[in-house]
Design a protein around this motif. Sequence first.
Motif, short mmCIF file in Angstrom:
data_model
loop_
_atom_site.label_atom_id
_atom_site.label_comp_id
_atom_site.label_asym_id
_atom_site.label_seq_id
_atom_site.Cartn_x
_atom_site.Cartn_y
_atom_site.Cartn_z
N ASP A 97 -14.86 -6.06 1.54
CA ASP A 97 -13.57 -6.48 1.02
C ASP A 97 -13.22 -7.81 1.67
O ASP A 97 -13.07 -7.88 2.89
N SER B 232 -10.23 -7.69 4.05
CA SER B 232 -10.20 -6.88 5.27
C SER B 232 -10.73 -7.70 6.44
O SER B 232 -11.62 -8.51 6.27
N GLN C 275 -0.99 -5.30 4.87
CA GLN C 275 -1.52 -6.62 4.50
C GLN C 275 -2.20 -6.57 3.13
O GLN C 275 -2.91 -7.50 2.76
N ALA D 27 -4.69 -4.92 2.21
CA ALA D 27 -6.15 -4.88 2.33
C ALA D 27 -6.61 -3.45 2.62
O ALA D 27 -5.82 -2.61 3.05
N ILE D 28 -7.91 -3.20 2.39
CA ILE D 28 -8.43 -1.84 2.54
C ILE D 28 -8.34 -1.37 3.99
O ILE D 28 -7.88 -0.27 4.27
N PRO E 246 -6.02 -2.03 -3.13
CA PRO E 246 -6.78 -2.00 -1.87
C PRO E 246 -6.10 -1.13 -0.80
O PRO E 246 -6.78 -0.34 -0.12
#
Lengths: 344, 375
Positions: A265, A268, B240, B242-243, B269
């Motif tokens: 990702d 991330s 954030q 995100a994952i 995510p």
Amino acid sequence: MTTHVDSEATPAPLEEFLNRPATLTQRIHSVLHRQPALSPAIVLVLAAVVFSLVNERFYALQNLSLIAQQVAVIGSLAVGQTVIILTAGIDLSIGAVMVLASLLMSKLVADNHLPGAVALLAGAAVAIAAQAVNGLLVTKIKLPPFIVTLGTLSVFTAITLIYAKGQTVALQPGNILMWTANTVSVGQLNLTNGVLLMIALYAVVGYALRYTAWGRHLYAVGDDIEAARLAGISVNRVLLSAYMVGGFAIAVGAWILVGRVGGGDPNSGLNANLQSITAVVIGGTSLFGGRGVVVGSLIGALIVQVFVNGLALAGIDPNYQVLAVGILVIAAVSVDQWIRKVKS
Amino acid sequence: MNTSTSQASSRRSRRTRAAAIGITVCLGATLAACGSSNGSASSSASGGSGKVGVSLILKTLSNPYFVSMEKDAKTQAGKDNVSLTVAAGNSDGDTQTQITAIDNAISRGDKGILITTNGDAVNAALNRAKQAGLFVIALDTAPNPPSTADITYATDNEQAGKLIGQYAAAALNGKPAVIAMLDLFNNQVVSVDINRDHGFLEGMGIDPGSKTENGKEAKSGKYTGGKGGTYTIACHQPTQGAIDGGRTAMENCLSANPNINVVYAINEPAGEGAYNALKAAGKEKNVAVYAIDGSCSGLKNVTSGEFAADAVQYPGKMAALGVSSIAKLARGGSKPSVTNGKSFYDTGTALVAAKSLDGLTVQSPSQAASACWGS
């Protein structure tokens, strides 16, 4: 691991000057000076005790397992960051390289259908190569590490975005890249292979720093680069090796990140650069080089995660987590300065 | 709307500055050509006379949502004979790069700007652009104040949140709800963060307690959506978007309250990370994860049961409509207008779930797939 807590960061002769200190302050100073990981270890224990008293769930082994899992990625990066900071360098690109490596690993499997082991090696090779670029710019072109890695931060981030086109990549369980996510139960503690891998990384690099000539040279270069050169140490080779060891640590971090994310990702790990530096600084390694131990950085990363987790369990606004981490950084650097000042 | 003369004069002053800054930018083209008042695509490289210059300025290019905007805008630009320049911030919240891109659009003589704004700090630059005669369209999120842009093409984020909130309440069927709220940030106020969060709570039938801040609702009480029942808010944690952020946030929430059975995730995510955490804890069967976005991979997660429901949005549609609106306007067409009863042009949202529930309009993942974005 505990053996490294006891390791000395400074050459033995210095202790003669600190022999039999008179006052309590001097005595504390002496102990802290010899064991750079001690002050963060005290903070970690205190924080854990306080949070256990505030919330009974904190001490639950399930929760402690989670903290260990949460810290594994930054903890691994912090090994690389510590080695680089010990040479009086800094790596602002460390997280960007990790994201690049983790995406590459995932995409090679998901899109190019390569075996996981091949993708893993390719990811590691790219991480080490990227860090070799950093190291060569520092040693051959003599640029300050801050500037070099500030530049490569953008370069590696851009390469990642061009390569990933913003897409995430999902992996199937069972692939070797997902091995780091598999759970290992030690009694009631549910760790992952990723956590064990991180601990192994600390053991290997900690040992190398403490017991090999390479490790001693690294401290010498970080402490006083000119003196090290005069002593016949191949300074450039040591500096370059520090960045490449950093690359190896990044590869481990990328592998663990793939397990946590379930693939690659590009979003991330975006804060990993500063988080790794934060862990190192809180862990008692001096930003001016030559002083510190890797296990301190693990403790530093744990302190941050214990605060984030403990404050979340207590239901406190997340902004206070950020505030607490900021205060910890300043406190850690103040302690470092105090230790240096009394010395001189 | 500026008249053409004021457009020309303001553009001329801007041109002077641009020329002073860098004649080299013009790469051998004459100064007159660079500053030509037809404002067609700038540099000598693209110089077709009938082309209309449009700048697309995105938040980042690290998110498939914005990448989808870029892709559809490019396709539309090809159809409408538009010279499209794409710029993006380096990270969420990067206003400086966006301001530079706006200034570049003005000096290039673009006819309009499409922007997913990174924050209020770009407003002054957008006002400069409007003064210079560019038509400014905000995509995805209205700027604050909304009048900073000539018009906004967006999804109703609050409505999207409401749809999954209503579904969550109905799916509970009167059972107590223990809710984890996985937000975007804790350190920045972003309207999409507030609107989706509040929309979800409203859909559940819970008063958000504030118009401008997350986390101000009562920590427990009764929800009135579906059959109604009692609720507890277990946590508000930043992800954030995100994952990895979603996973860490969910892990901490679960430690604080292992009985969580409803998860609101700001985007897919974050929802995916939350699902990873639930799966690692062996709780994925008993917890419903609700997300917003509508990417093609997100719809697959609805099919597989990873997400109980997803509210879909159409970023590519926003961008494509934006490009053609500016092209039409530049060729003498009329200005686009807002959707009836709203302050923006609503590009729509829809609820997608594998199971349909009484009283709710639900698309199946396969129905929604025809309009999904990303991979």
